[in-house]
Design a protein around this motif. Structure first.
Motif, PDB file in Angstrom:
ATOM      1  N   GLU A 124      78.665 107.548  18.847  1.00 25.92           N
ATOM      2  CA  GLU A 124      79.397 107.953  17.640  1.00 25.92           C
ATOM      3  C   GLU A 124      78.761 107.392  16.375  1.00 25.92           C
ATOM      4  O   GLU A 124      78.723 108.050  15.335  1.00 25.92           O
ATOM      5  CB  GLU A 124      80.854 107.492  17.689  1.00 25.92           C
ATOM      6  N   GLY A 125      78.267 106.135  16.463  1.00 25.51           N
ATOM      7  CA  GLY A 125      77.749 105.477  15.270  1.00 25.51           C
ATOM      8  C   GLY A 125      76.276 105.752  15.006  1.00 25.51           C
ATOM      9  O   GLY A 125      75.736 105.323  14.001  1.00 25.51           O
ATOM     10  N   HIS A 126      75.620 106.478  15.923  1.00 27.58           N
ATOM     11  CA  HIS A 126      74.200 106.747  15.734  1.00 27.58           C
ATOM     12  C   HIS A 126      73.973 107.736  14.604  1.00 27.58           C
ATOM     13  O   HIS A 126      74.815 108.579  14.311  1.00 27.58           O
ATOM     14  CB  HIS A 126      73.597 107.301  17.022  1.00 27.58           C
ATOM     15  N   MET A 127      72.778 107.636  13.999  1.00 24.94           N
ATOM     16  CA  MET A 127      72.415 108.603  12.976  1.00 24.94           C
ATOM     17  C   MET A 127      71.705 109.781  13.654  1.00 24.94           C
ATOM     18  O   MET A 127      71.089 109.604  14.715  1.00 24.94           O
ATOM     19  CB  MET A 127      71.481 107.961  11.939  1.00 24.94           C
ATOM     20  N   PRO A 128      71.780 110.970  13.052  1.00 26.42           N
ATOM     21  CA  PRO A 128      71.190 112.152  13.687  1.00 26.42           C
ATOM     22  C   PRO A 128      69.719 111.981  14.087  1.00 26.42           C
ATOM     23  O   PRO A 128      69.315 112.451  15.147  1.00 26.42           O
ATOM     24  CB  PRO A 128      71.329 113.228  12.617  1.00 26.42           C
ATOM     25  N   HIS A 129      68.915 111.276  13.260  1.00 24.27           N
ATOM     26  CA  HIS A 129      67.502 111.165  13.618  1.00 24.27           C
ATOM     27  C   HIS A 129      67.279 110.219  14.791  1.00 24.27           C
ATOM     28  O   HIS A 129      66.185 110.152  15.330  1.00 24.27           O
ATOM     29  CB  HIS A 129      66.668 110.730  12.409  1.00 24.27           C
ATOM     30  N   GLU A 130      68.320 109.505  15.204  1.00 23.76           N
ATOM     31  CA  GLU A 130      68.162 108.566  16.316  1.00 23.76           C
ATOM     32  C   GLU A 130      68.448 109.201  17.671  1.00 23.76           C
ATOM     33  O   GLU A 130      68.285 108.542  18.688  1.00 23.76           O
ATOM     34  CB  GLU A 130      69.107 107.363  16.125  1.00 23.76           C
ATOM     35  N   VAL A 131      68.937 110.442  17.677  1.00 25.16           N
ATOM     36  CA  VAL A 131      69.290 111.064  18.954  1.00 25.16           C
ATOM     37  C   VAL A 131      68.425 112.296  19.211  1.00 25.16           C
ATOM     38  O   VAL A 131      67.802 112.833  18.295  1.00 25.16           O
ATOM     39  CB  VAL A 131      70.789 111.457  18.997  1.00 25.16           C
ATOM     40  N   SER A 132      68.397 112.739  20.468  1.00 26.11           N
ATOM     41  CA  SER A 132      67.560 113.875  20.849  1.00 26.11           C
ATOM     42  C   SER A 132      68.162 115.185  20.358  1.00 26.11           C
ATOM     43  O   SER A 132      69.315 115.226  19.922  1.00 26.11           O
ATOM     44  CB  SER A 132      67.452 113.917  22.371  1.00 26.11           C
ATOM     45  N   GLY A 133      67.356 116.253  20.457  1.00 27.87           N
ATOM     46  CA  GLY A 133      67.827 117.569  20.024  1.00 27.87           C
ATOM     47  C   GLY A 133      69.063 118.012  20.792  1.00 27.87           C
ATOM     48  O   GLY A 133      69.992 118.579  20.221  1.00 27.87           O
ATOM     49  N   SER A 177      76.642 109.441  10.160  1.00 27.26           N
ATOM     50  CA  SER A 177      76.562 109.181  11.594  1.00 27.26           C
ATOM     51  C   SER A 177      77.084 110.403  12.350  1.00 27.26           C
ATOM     52  O   SER A 177      77.658 111.308  11.752  1.00 27.26           O
ATOM     53  CB  SER A 177      77.416 107.960  11.939  1.00 27.26           C
ATOM     54  N   LEU A 178      76.887 110.405  13.666  1.00 26.04           N
ATOM     55  CA  LEU A 178      77.358 111.538  14.465  1.00 26.04           C
ATOM     56  C   LEU A 178      78.863 111.726  14.274  1.00 26.04           C
ATOM     57  O   LEU A 178      79.349 112.848  14.136  1.00 26.04           O
ATOM     58  CB  LEU A 178      77.033 111.330  15.942  1.00 26.04           C
ATOM     59  N   MET A 179      79.606 110.610  14.272  1.00 21.71           N
ATOM     60  CA  MET A 179      81.055 110.716  14.113  1.00 21.71           C
ATOM     61  C   MET A 179      81.412 111.332  12.756  1.00 21.71           C
ATOM     62  O   MET A 179      82.219 112.261  12.684  1.00 21.71           O
ATOM     63  CB  MET A 179      81.689 109.331  14.266  1.00 21.71           C
ATOM     64  N   ASP A 180      80.781 110.845  11.690  1.00 24.34           N
ATOM     65  CA  ASP A 180      81.091 111.389  10.360  1.00 24.34           C
ATOM     66  C   ASP A 180      80.718 112.864  10.268  1.00 24.34           C
ATOM     67  O   ASP A 180      81.391 113.647   9.605  1.00 24.34           O
ATOM     68  CB  ASP A 180      80.371 110.585   9.270  1.00 24.34           C
ATOM     69  N   ASN A 181      79.620 113.237  10.952  1.00 31.30           N
ATOM     70  CA  ASN A 181      79.249 114.646  10.978  1.00 31.30           C
ATOM     71  C   ASN A 181      80.300 115.481  11.692  1.00 31.30           C
ATOM     72  O   ASN A 181      80.660 116.564  11.244  1.00 31.30           O
ATOM     73  CB  ASN A 181      77.892 114.817  11.663  1.00 31.30           C
ATOM     74  N   ALA A 182      80.783 114.952  12.820  1.00 34.09           N
ATOM     75  CA  ALA A 182      81.790 115.689  13.585  1.00 34.09           C
ATOM     76  C   ALA A 182      83.076 115.843  12.778  1.00 34.09           C
ATOM     77  O   ALA A 182      83.805 116.820  12.930  1.00 34.09           O
ATOM     78  CB  ALA A 182      82.064 114.973  14.904  1.00 34.09           C
ATOM     79  N   LEU A 183      83.340 114.871  11.913  1.00 32.13           N
ATOM     80  CA  LEU A 183      84.591 114.898  11.140  1.00 32.13           C
ATOM     81  C   LEU A 183      84.499 115.766   9.879  1.00 32.13           C
ATOM     82  O   LEU A 183      85.505 115.960   9.196  1.00 32.13           O
ATOM     83  CB  LEU A 183      84.990 113.473  10.744  1.00 32.13           C
ATOM     84  N   LEU A 184      83.291 116.279   9.591  1.00 34.00           N
ATOM     85  CA  LEU A 184      83.112 117.046   8.345  1.00 34.00           C
ATOM     86  C   LEU A 184      84.137 118.158   8.128  1.00 34.00           C
ATOM     87  O   LEU A 184      84.688 118.275   7.027  1.00 34.00           O
ATOM     88  CB  LEU A 184      81.708 117.650   8.292  1.00 34.00           C
ATOM     89  N   PRO A 185      84.408 118.973   9.150  1.00 30.67           N
ATOM     90  CA  PRO A 185      85.368 120.065   8.906  1.00 30.67           C
ATOM     91  C   PRO A 185      86.734 119.547   8.464  1.00 30.67           C
ATOM     92  O   PRO A 185      87.468 120.236   7.759  1.00 30.67           O
ATOM     93  CB  PRO A 185      85.468 120.775  10.262  1.00 30.67           C
ATOM     94  N   VAL A 186      87.069 118.320   8.887  1.00 26.49           N
ATOM     95  CA  VAL A 186      88.354 117.735   8.501  1.00 26.49           C
ATOM     96  C   VAL A 186      88.254 117.145   7.090  1.00 26.49           C
ATOM     97  O   VAL A 186      89.139 117.324   6.254  1.00 26.49           O
ATOM     98  CB  VAL A 186      88.781 116.653   9.512  1.00 26.49           C
TER      99      VAL A 186
END
Lengths: 249, 248
Positions: B122-131, B86-95
């Motif tokens: 936050e809970g959306h998947m990358p393919h669900e949001v715009s560029g 999800s977007l949140m998990d992606n954002a947390l990757l560096p951590v």
């Protein structure tokens, strides 16, 4: 999708009708080629006889898959992590596939006995290669920009493996596993042909010797259904686990 | 202060840089502008350590480093969001990749999602949001690196003009609100003029600094700012090889 399934069903229907009609029209003796209706009736009526054998073969296949996974998965990861290891092993692994596994079946019985161990091993040997190759190719096909991103984030080998390479490789892995489970039945049955006291392969050999060809076909029918079920199960598992599409980028 | 000095790189006998040098002021927004194919992305590969330089040194705050991989965050044209998170998990990757404290980081990421207009996604998947939203999420991830230096490799060039404009103002936030030192490469002159404190013009291969301009006008800037318009025609002239007016 539904259309193409319908076409396939229609083709199967026509072939079965030809088989059924041919057998009856030409009066082919049942011990040469029984018509499909007889095979289905035998498969159902003789279920109490067939089921215990099917259970043994099924167990061999499941254990064979487990054995193949237990060897192929760590090996694929090691070969991916150490390209030198891949270069060292790859020729042997490819060469091993050129050896007809069936030729080894009698030896395996000598080495591992008449029990299920030799059959598990046969099934495992057959499934091992597609799983290894598909998983390794999956790891290696990982997008380069993602790898750079992980490098910059300072991700160690295991973190990068679990957060990046494994999810990336999962669709490849499942493709290999699907091929594996369908051919696993071959390994188990060949093992049983060579020497066994139970299993569908054993039942086939016994029935064949007694000219009970309908029972041979009934066993084949059970075996095919088993393979289809396994394939279907892996397919459903894949849908459950892989909910995304890897964009090639 | 980031100092790049004497970097040389050859690929297949083709010289991409010879003796390339650059210095970037701390908390400044330095934009490298050059024609496509002049080796800008290779420069970033060198800085981030993806490919090694043949010769040359890199210094960040006086310390010599083999590459900036351990001190810089990085954002590029593609959002590089992992499709299985999800977007949140992606954002947390560096951590997550360094076994950091995910709970605390989540609160920080949540605040950033809100600040960058991604609240509720936050809970959306990358393919669900715009560029554009994907790139905002990449921006959150870049901030979650928690590094003072940020390398931006044409971060907005895959977006449409309108989304681009809003994201440009978000990039400015990196400097004004998060005190980052920013180095961006782009081939978009207007973007460069809107964002840069210092504009570095690059020549095609072998890449060299062709000119530097310090932009004093306050940000956020407007396109019709006369200073920018004058500089734009000058820069365009330089990039296309017309006009040799070096005084400005």
């Amino acid at each position: 999708m539904i259309r193409s399934n319908l076409v396939a069903l229609a083709v199967a229907g026509v072939l079965l009708c030809l088989w059924e009609g041919g057998c009856r029209f030409f009066g082919v003796p049942g011990f040469i080629l029984p018509p499909p209706s007889v095979i289905v009736v035998t498969a159902v009526m003789k279920a109490p006889l067939i089921a215990p054998h099917a259970a043994v073969t099924f167990l061999e296949i499941i254990l064979g898959i487990a054995l193949a996974l237990a060897v192929a998965v760590p090996l694929a990861m090691a070969m991916f992590a150490m390209p030198a290891m891949e270069r060292a092993l790859a020729p042997f692994l490819v060469a091993s596939q050129a050896v007809p596994v069936f030729a080894l079946a009698p030896l395996l019985v000598v080495w591992l006995g008449y029990g299920i161990a030799s059959k598990v091993f046969m099934a495992g040997v057959i499934i091992f290669f597609p799983i290894l190759v598909s998983l390794l190719e999956g790891f290696k096909s990982c997008n380069r920009d993602f790898q750079t991103l992980f490098r910059l984030m300072g991700g160690g080998f295991w973190k990068t493996m679990t957060l990046l390479y494994w999810p990336w490789a999962l669709p490849h892995f499942f493709a290999g596993l699907k091929v594996g489970v369908t051919v696993a039945t071959i390994g188990a049955v060949i093992g049983e042909w060579v020497g066994a006291q139970q299993g569908l392969g054993y039942l086939m050999i016994q029935s064949n010797a007694r000219l009970k060809v309908d029972l041979v076909f009934a066993a084949i029918l059970w075996l095919s259904i088993m393979g289809l079920l396994l394939w279907g199960f892996v397919g459903r598992l894949e849908k459950r686990v892989v909910t995304w599409k890897n964009n090639p980028m | 202060m980031l100092q790049v000095s004497g970097v040389t790189k050859q690929f297949d006998l083709q010289t991409i840089f010879s003796d390339f040098s650059l210095s970037v002021t701390e908390n400044g927004f330095t934009v490298l502008l050059g024609p496509s194919g002049c080796g800008k992305s290779t420069l970033f590969d060198l800085l981030s350590g993806v490919v090694p330089a043949d010769t040359g040194t890199l210094r960040w705050r006086g310390r010599e480093l083999p590459h900036l991989g351990s001190v810089a965050a990085y954002m590029q044209q593609k959002d590089l969001l992992l499709p299985w998170f999800s977007l949140m998990d992606n954002a947390l990757l560096p951590v997550k990749t360094v076994n950091g404290d995910v709970k605390t980081a989540e609160n920080r990421a949540m605040a950033l999602f809100e600040r960058l207009g991604l609240k509720g996604y936050e809970g959306h998947m990358p393919h669900e949001v715009s560029g554009g939203m994907g790139q905002r999420c990449a921006l959150v991830r870049t901030l979650m690196f928690d590094r003072d230096l940020v390398l931006l490799d044409e971060p907005l060039s895959a977006l449409d003009a309108i989304t681009r404009r809003t994201l440009q103002s978000l990039l400015l936030l990196l400097q004004t609100e998060f005190d980052k030192t920013l180095v961006m490469i782009t081939h978009d002159i207007e973007e460069a003029l809107l964002l840069a404190d210092e504009l570095v013009l690059l020549t095609p291969r072998p890449m060299a600094v062709q000119g530097r301009f310090v932009l004093k006008s306050p940000k956020p800037r407007r396109f019709d700012d006369p200073e920018l318009l004058a500089l734009k025609s000058h820069v365009l002239g330089k990039l296309t090889g017309e006009g040799n007016d070096d005084s400005l």
